[in-house]
Motif scaffolding. Structure first.
Motif, PDB file in Angstrom:
ATOM      1  N   PHE A  50       0.833  -1.203   0.000  1.00  0.00           N
ATOM      2  CA  PHE A  50       0.000   0.000   0.000  1.00  0.00           C
ATOM      3  C   PHE A  50       0.869   1.255   0.000  1.00  0.00           C
ATOM      4  CE2 PHE A  50      -2.187   3.283   2.576  1.00  0.00           C
ATOM      5  CZ  PHE A  50      -3.129   3.663   1.623  1.00  0.00           C
ATOM      6  N   GLU A  51       1.920   1.267   0.814  1.00  0.00           N
ATOM      7  CA  GLU A  51       2.791   2.442   0.895  1.00  0.00           C
ATOM      8  C   GLU A  51       3.532   2.701  -0.417  1.00  0.00           C
ATOM      9  OE1 GLU A  51       5.073   1.561   4.383  1.00  0.00           O
ATOM     10  OE2 GLU A  51       3.446   2.191   5.712  1.00  0.00           O
ATOM     11  N   ASP A  52       3.682   1.688  -1.258  1.00  0.00           N
ATOM     12  CA  ASP A  52       4.300   1.859  -2.572  1.00  0.00           C
ATOM     13  C   ASP A  52       3.298   2.326  -3.633  1.00  0.00           C
ATOM     14  OD1 ASP A  52       6.812   1.124  -1.702  1.00  0.00           O
ATOM     15  OD2 ASP A  52       6.611  -0.966  -2.323  1.00  0.00           O
ATOM     16  N   SER A  53       2.033   2.409  -3.288  1.00  0.00           N
ATOM     17  CA  SER A  53       1.003   2.743  -4.274  1.00  0.00           C
ATOM     18  C   SER A  53       0.975   4.246  -4.572  1.00  0.00           C
ATOM     19  CB  SER A  53      -0.375   2.290  -3.782  1.00  0.00           C
ATOM     20  OG  SER A  53      -0.843   3.142  -2.747  1.00  0.00           O
ATOM     21  N   SER A  54       0.478   4.568  -5.752  1.00  0.00           N
ATOM     22  CA  SER A  54       0.338   5.980  -6.130  1.00  0.00           C
ATOM     23  C   SER A  54      -0.664   6.689  -5.222  1.00  0.00           C
ATOM     24  CB  SER A  54      -0.093   6.102  -7.593  1.00  0.00           C
ATOM     25  OG  SER A  54      -1.322   5.440  -7.807  1.00  0.00           O
ATOM     26  N   GLU A  55      -1.688   5.986  -4.787  1.00  0.00           N
ATOM     27  CA  GLU A  55      -2.699   6.590  -3.911  1.00  0.00           C
ATOM     28  C   GLU A  55      -2.078   7.036  -2.583  1.00  0.00           C
ATOM     29  OE1 GLU A  55      -4.839   3.840  -6.691  1.00  0.00           O
ATOM     30  OE2 GLU A  55      -3.092   3.602  -5.401  1.00  0.00           O
ATOM     31  N   TYR A  56      -1.176   6.241  -2.064  1.00  0.00           N
ATOM     32  CA  TYR A  56      -0.532   6.582  -0.793  1.00  0.00           C
ATOM     33  C   TYR A  56       0.419   7.760  -0.969  1.00  0.00           C
ATOM     34  CZ  TYR A  56       2.250   6.103   3.472  1.00  0.00           C
ATOM     35  OH  TYR A  56       2.893   6.339   4.654  1.00  0.00           O
TER      36      TYR A  56
END
Length: 107
Positions: A50-56
């Motif tokens: 999740f922390e690697d996601s664009s949203e984060y």
């Protein structure tokens, strides 16, 4: 698609199946909804993904909601299903069978 296939698909997306049930007519989901699958994070590996996601990383509001809509929504469409989110449909948690409510913050 069977539960093993769904579990593998969830795992590939850093999620896990918390439970599933066949809704009744009284739940109001419509006759086309045959099974509801409750998903949750596959911890602890979920968080680094999740922390690697664009949203984060983009600094916009509600990164978890947007990640969920993208990842779960895309997957649901891939397998010919749909997605419902308790944050956007608050009454969803009220239709869950006994034992599921605690996963929506309901005691």
């Amino acid at each position: 698609m069977n539960l093993t296939d769904l579990s593998q698909g969830a795992h590939a997306r850093h999620l896990r199946i918390l439970g599933h049930f066949a809704p009744e007519d009284s739940h109001g989901l419509g006759p086309e909804v045959k099974t509801v699958v409750l998903l949750g994070p596959d911890e602890p590996r979920f968080w680094s993904a999740f922390e690697d996601s664009s949203e984060y990383r983009d600094g916009a509001p509600d990164p978890m909601d947007r990640w969920s809509a993208r990842v779960i929504g895309d997957w649901a469409r891939e397998i010919g299903g749909g997605s419902l989110f308790s944050l956007w449909w608050p009454t969803l948690c009220t239709i869950l069978p006994m034992g599921f409510g605690d996963r929506c913050g309901m005691a």
